[in-house]
Design a protein around this motif. Sequence first.
Motif, mmCIF file in Angstrom:
data_model
loop_
_atom_site.group_PDB
_atom_site.id
_atom_site.type_symbol
_atom_site.label_atom_id
_atom_site.label_comp_id
_atom_site.label_asym_id
_atom_site.label_seq_id
_atom_site.Cartn_x
_atom_site.Cartn_y
_atom_site.Cartn_z
ATOM 1 N N UNK A 189 0.863 -1.181 0.000
ATOM 2 C CA UNK A 189 0.000 0.000 0.000
ATOM 3 C C UNK A 189 0.900 1.232 0.000
ATOM 4 N N UNK A 190 0.752 2.062 -1.030
ATOM 5 C CA UNK A 190 1.525 3.298 -1.182
ATOM 6 C C UNK A 190 0.539 4.448 -1.013
ATOM 7 N N UNK A 191 0.659 5.180 0.103
ATOM 8 C CA UNK A 191 -0.301 6.251 0.366
ATOM 9 C C UNK A 191 0.406 7.589 0.541
ATOM 10 N N UNK A 192 -0.311 8.642 0.228
ATOM 11 C CA UNK A 192 0.214 10.004 0.315
ATOM 12 C C UNK A 192 -0.660 10.823 1.265
ATOM 13 N N UNK A 193 0.017 11.652 2.087
ATOM 14 C CA UNK A 193 -0.643 12.481 3.091
ATOM 15 C C UNK A 193 -0.079 13.899 3.007
ATOM 16 N N UNK A 194 -0.805 14.848 3.615
ATOM 17 C CA UNK A 194 -0.328 16.229 3.528
ATOM 18 C C UNK A 194 0.792 16.522 4.518
ATOM 19 N N UNK A 195 1.107 15.566 5.387
ATOM 20 C CA UNK A 195 2.211 15.749 6.313
ATOM 21 C C UNK A 195 2.294 14.612 7.308
ATOM 22 N N UNK A 196 3.444 14.499 7.963
ATOM 23 C CA UNK A 196 3.649 13.446 8.947
ATOM 24 C C UNK A 196 2.678 13.595 10.120
ATOM 25 N N UNK A 197 2.403 14.827 10.511
ATOM 26 C CA UNK A 197 1.515 15.047 11.649
ATOM 27 C C UNK A 197 0.120 14.474 11.383
ATOM 28 N N UNK A 198 -0.393 14.700 10.170
ATOM 29 C CA UNK A 198 -1.722 14.172 9.832
ATOM 30 C C UNK A 198 -1.727 12.653 9.870
ATOM 31 N N UNK A 199 -0.657 12.047 9.302
ATOM 32 C CA UNK A 199 -0.622 10.587 9.296
ATOM 33 C C UNK A 199 -0.487 10.022 10.700
ATOM 34 N N UNK A 200 0.367 10.647 11.527
ATOM 35 C CA UNK A 200 0.546 10.157 12.887
ATOM 36 C C UNK A 200 -0.757 10.264 13.683
ATOM 37 N N UNK A 201 -1.496 11.341 13.472
ATOM 38 C CA UNK A 201 -2.782 11.507 14.150
ATOM 39 C C UNK A 201 -3.745 10.396 13.738
ATOM 40 N N UNK A 202 -3.771 10.106 12.440
ATOM 41 C CA UNK A 202 -4.620 9.032 11.937
ATOM 42 C C UNK A 202 -4.202 7.688 12.509
ATOM 43 N N UNK A 203 -2.918 7.403 12.494
ATOM 44 C CA UNK A 203 -2.442 6.075 12.892
ATOM 45 C C UNK A 203 -2.604 5.838 14.390
ATOM 46 N N UNK A 204 -2.492 6.878 15.199
ATOM 47 C CA UNK A 204 -2.506 6.697 16.647
ATOM 48 C C UNK A 204 -3.877 6.980 17.269
ATOM 49 N N UNK A 205 -4.871 7.286 16.448
ATOM 50 C CA UNK A 205 -6.204 7.537 16.979
ATOM 51 C C UNK A 205 -6.700 6.313 17.739
ATOM 52 N N UNK A 206 -7.205 6.531 18.915
ATOM 53 C CA UNK A 206 -7.693 5.425 19.737
ATOM 54 C C UNK A 206 -8.795 4.669 19.009
ATOM 55 N N UNK A 207 -8.738 3.344 19.088
ATOM 56 C CA UNK A 207 -9.697 2.518 18.366
ATOM 57 C C UNK A 207 -11.139 2.834 18.760
ATOM 58 N N UNK A 208 -11.345 3.251 19.988
ATOM 59 C CA UNK A 208 -12.693 3.582 20.436
ATOM 60 C C UNK A 208 -13.281 4.764 19.669
#
Length: 247
Positions: A189-208
């Motif tokens: 999977x090759x994905x593009x984001x507007x910045x590392x901060x946005x991706x980190x926020x997405x990846x670390x969002x609590x599952x709840x």
Amino acid sequence: MPFINPEDGHLTVLNLFKTDTRARVDTLVKEMKAIVDTAAFPGWISSTVHRGEQTPGTANFIQWRGMQDLESRYNDSEFKHHTVPVFREITSFVRLMQTEVELSQRHPALGDVTEVSPDRDDYTVIEVLGVDPAEQGALVATLGTAHSWLVDVPGYRSQSVLRGIRSRNLEGGAGTLATVGTDNDFVVVYSQWDGKESYDTFRTLAEAEWPAARRGFHDKRNSLTTSTDWNGYRAVHTRSASQPVAV
């Protein structure tokens, strides 16, 4: 500039390299740029060098006309006796992955094609998912459904899914390559984001806090995958066959 488009029919090769220090990443990027700037291999279309940001390493996103052209490159004397020894010396991990693009989807605001270029400011994430070959088609289909809810995630730009064909590394001996795993046992999977901060926020969002669509997607994806590996990158250099050799 290179584009990711399943209708092009290119063989796409993703070469992933890991190393132990940031200084060696500089050396990796330098060596990869030198290869890209002098590339004149039959069937070679483009190469885009990515520098690892999450962990030390690089990725080279390469497009070829077809498998025969790639194999000719691997059998070339310069590749065996110079390229392979150089990268063996400065890397701790190498995976050369042959793939084909199954789909490429973008946020509706970003047009009709996925571009790969250092002229853009994308934060790129490359994720390699292991899969039983018998389940590869199901995993590709599942990954394709993620776009429907990713479009609502802040910072999301694009997602491309590449079906793995074959993996190799540099451990074949005498400049040759060794096969890793079995054919069709991975998806990229090759994905593009507007910045590392946005991706980190997405990846670390609590599952709840996940929407139901994301939760259902992950349950299905996790039931199909046997391993995961990822890194974040910035594209730093590119050249296509139609461009002049750098001087």
